[in-house]
Design an enzyme around this catalytic site. Structure first.
Site, PDB file in Angstrom:
ATOM      1  N   LYS A 197     -20.778 -13.955 -10.102  1.00 51.11           N
ATOM      2  CA  LYS A 197     -20.730 -14.786  -8.888  1.00 51.11           C
ATOM      3  C   LYS A 197     -19.345 -14.665  -8.279  1.00 51.11           C
ATOM      4  O   LYS A 197     -18.339 -14.723  -8.995  1.00 51.11           O
ATOM      5  CB  LYS A 197     -20.989 -16.251  -9.277  1.00 51.11           C
ATOM      6  CG  LYS A 197     -21.546 -17.092  -8.163  1.00 51.11           C
ATOM      7  CD  LYS A 197     -22.988 -16.765  -7.865  1.00 51.11           C
ATOM      8  CE  LYS A 197     -23.795 -17.973  -7.461  1.00 51.11           C
ATOM      9  NZ  LYS A 197     -25.228 -17.644  -7.373  1.00 51.11           N
ATOM     10  N   ARG A 213      18.129  -0.869  12.089  1.00 51.76           N
ATOM     11  CA  ARG A 213      16.779  -1.225  12.543  1.00 51.76           C
ATOM     12  C   ARG A 213      16.353  -2.506  11.846  1.00 51.76           C
ATOM     13  O   ARG A 213      16.990  -2.946  10.887  1.00 51.76           O
ATOM     14  CB  ARG A 213      15.781  -0.095  12.227  1.00 51.76           C
ATOM     15  CG  ARG A 213      15.560   0.127  10.742  1.00 51.76           C
ATOM     16  CD  ARG A 213      14.468   1.153  10.457  1.00 51.76           C
ATOM     17  NE  ARG A 213      14.248   1.271   9.009  1.00 51.76           N
ATOM     18  CZ  ARG A 213      13.290   1.979   8.457  1.00 51.76           C
ATOM     19  NH1 ARG A 213      12.454   2.690   9.195  1.00 51.76           N
ATOM     20  NH2 ARG A 213      13.150   2.022   7.146  1.00 51.76           N
TER      21      ARG A 213
HETATM   22  O1  LIG Z   1      11.379   3.569   5.502  1.00 55.24           O
HETATM   23  C1  LIG Z   1      10.662   4.402   6.096  1.00 55.24           C
HETATM   24  N1  LIG Z   1       9.919   5.279   5.368  1.00 55.24           N
HETATM   25  C2  LIG Z   1       9.113   6.222   5.942  1.00 55.24           C
HETATM   26  O2  LIG Z   1       8.431   7.024   5.242  1.00 55.24           O
HETATM   27  C3  LIG Z   1       9.074   6.241   7.357  1.00 55.24           C
HETATM   28  N2  LIG Z   1       8.401   7.006   8.247  1.00 55.24           N
HETATM   29  C4  LIG Z   1       8.751   6.570   9.491  1.00 55.24           C
HETATM   30  O3  LIG Z   1       8.313   7.030  10.564  1.00 55.24           O
HETATM   31  N3  LIG Z   1       9.632   5.528   9.401  1.00 55.24           N
HETATM   32  C5  LIG Z   1       9.851   5.318   8.083  1.00 55.24           C
HETATM   33  N4  LIG Z   1      10.627   4.411   7.448  1.00 55.24           N
END
Ligand SMILES: O=c1[nH]c(=O)c2[nH]c(=O)[nH]c2[nH]1
Length: 307
Positions: free
Chosen positions: A13, A180
């Site tokens: 369930k 970023r």
């Molecule tokens: O931390 C990241 N890993 C990735 O594999 C990836 N690929 C991407 O486009 N941005 C990022 N950033």
């Protein structure tokens, strides 16, 4: 021909919702409430029910559901989800000769005690966000596997993240960056080393405490120290460091699996020929999106003993 068919069935369930309250006096920490969404699935020798009208060996899924409430009632002491799952798994595999294995999955609705005027409330709760989950597999022999995890753990930092020096070819548009936003919704699973019901520690709450501790280690590693943070060169590297820290800190965790989608915050640059530089990105205005998003996941475990 039909005689040679093999059948491997299971039944149970799902979405059995149960809540249990333990009414401790305020001086002893106040009431405790849990709300669990339980799924039970048993491997049961009831072949005749598949191949004929003979249901005599079926443990009805309705009875399985009822058992969840009976066992919740019987838990007069506070139990963790993991302990409750083991209780259920033990019950089905020991009471019924035909049941050889039970899988019990539980997701907890995260009711958290509220704090009023700086004091934990004795019986007031609010709903949190991230969820504690567990999957316990119990065999008739008492052998078991306990995996627990976190779902929906959203983390973000506004700096100390970059991504550069990745493969650059004719398909590449993304520029290198050392600045970023990084945002993710962590799903984590880890495995406890207990392999038999007899090995489970008796101290109540140990699994619940461990969940809180793992959650904190994951977040602390993601963020770094409060004033300066820690630089993340990729989600991959941060994921690895988070998993490694969990394994370092908790010897009773055998392996960790992390899924960390990269939820993009895209720099906004708006303009055209007549109106160039309408919005010129200066690490300030972003378009947040989770469609599409990067998918990054890994399982990290200790090296196997060479004995
Ligand atoms: O931390 C990241 N890993 C990735 O594999 C990836 N690929 C991407 O486009 N941005 C990022 N950033």
């Amino acid at each position: 021909m039909a005689d040679r068919l093999e059948l491997q069935g299971r039944h149970g369930k799902s979405r059995v919702r149960v809540s249990r309250v333990w009414r401790r006096p305020a001086a002893a920490g106040g009431h405790v409430i849990v709300e669990w969404n339980v799924a039970v699935s048993v491997v049961s020798d009831c072949l005749p029910s598949y191949t004929s009208d003979d249901n005599s060996t079926i443990v009805a899924t309705d009875s399985i559901k009822n058992t969840v409430y009976v066992k919740a009632k019987e838990c007069t002491e506070i139990v963790s989800m993991e302990e409750f799952a083991v209780i259920l798994g033990r019950h089905f595999t020991s009471l019924y000769p035909q049941v050889s294995e039970a899988t019990v999955t539980i997701a907890e609705r995260p009711w958290e005690r509220v704090v009023v005027d700086g004091k934990p409330h004795s019986h007031g709760f609010k709903l949190g966000v991230e969820k504690h989950v567990t999957e316990v597999i119990v065999k008739k022999s008492g052998n078991l596997l306990i995996n627990s995890g976190i779902q929906g753990y959203s983390l973000l930092k506004t700096t100390q993240s970059g991504f550069e020096k990745f493969v650059r070819d004719r398909y590449t548009l993304l520029p290198d960056t050392r600045e970023r936003i990084v945002a993710t919704e962590v799903t984590a699973w880890w495995r406890y080393p207990f392999e038999h019901v007899s090995q489970i520690p008796s101290k109540s709450f140990c699994f619940t405490q461990r969940y809180q501790d793992v959650k904190k280690v994951l977040a602390d590693t993601f963020f770094g120290p409060p004033d300066v943070g820690v630089y993340s060169p990729s989600v991959q590297n941060t994921l690895y460091l988070m998993a490694k820290e969990v394994l370092n800190r908790f010897p009773d965790i055998a392996s960790v699996q992390l899924r960390m989608p990269n939820l993009h915050f895209i720099p906004v640059n708006l303009g055209n020929k007549e109106n160039p530089g309408l919005v010129k990105f200066a690490d300030d205005v972003y378009l947040p999106t989770d469609e599409p998003h990067g998918t990054i996941e890994a399982a990290v475990s200790r090296p196997k003993s060479k004995l």
